[in-house]
Design a protein around this motif. Sequence first.
Motif, PDB file in Angstrom:
ATOM      1  N   THR A   8      11.069 -68.810 100.748  1.00  0.00           N
ATOM      2  CA  THR A   8      12.070 -69.684 100.135  1.00  0.00           C
ATOM      3  C   THR A   8      11.416 -70.701  99.212  1.00  0.00           C
ATOM      4  O   THR A   8      11.865 -70.910  98.083  1.00  0.00           O
ATOM      5  N   VAL A  12      11.947 -71.032  95.105  1.00  0.00           N
ATOM      6  CA  VAL A  12      12.440 -72.261  94.474  1.00  0.00           C
ATOM      7  C   VAL A  12      11.431 -72.781  93.466  1.00  0.00           C
ATOM      8  O   VAL A  12      11.793 -73.165  92.340  1.00  0.00           O
ATOM      9  N   ALA A  15      11.421 -70.527  90.369  1.00  0.00           N
ATOM     10  CA  ALA A  15      12.599 -70.768  89.534  1.00  0.00           C
ATOM     11  C   ALA A  15      12.467 -72.079  88.765  1.00  0.00           C
ATOM     12  O   ALA A  15      12.823 -72.159  87.587  1.00  0.00           O
ATOM     13  N   ALA A  16      11.945 -73.112  89.417  1.00  0.00           N
ATOM     14  CA  ALA A  16      11.764 -74.401  88.743  1.00  0.00           C
ATOM     15  C   ALA A  16      10.747 -74.275  87.615  1.00  0.00           C
ATOM     16  O   ALA A  16      10.949 -74.817  86.516  1.00  0.00           O
TER      17      ALA A  16
END
Length: 102
Positions: A8, A12, A15-16
């Motif tokens: 996870t 994240v 993606a950032a």
Amino acid sequence: ARGTWVTTVHGVLSAALLAGTLWMAGPVRRVLASGAARWLGALSYSLYLWQQPLLVTREPSWGWARELPWALGLTLALGALSYFLVERPVLRWRDRVLSPPP
């Protein structure tokens, strides 16, 4: 539980990082805006479906160094075929059937 947490956080952060590159000019943005990257993006779901049986769920009989190029090429070919012969026609049919009458 630890593997899920790590996955996870990795997703994240990835993606950032990707989102951050979209607002900056530079080589990463140029690569992501290229025609090849956009084409791969359009095929991404079909590629995902084909890579599972070809890359993830099997053990290579020749070793990964020899088999990976073949598996990637086959994934790309099958993904492109299923995108153009299955996915796009189904999406066009859906749009035709679900579009409101004029």
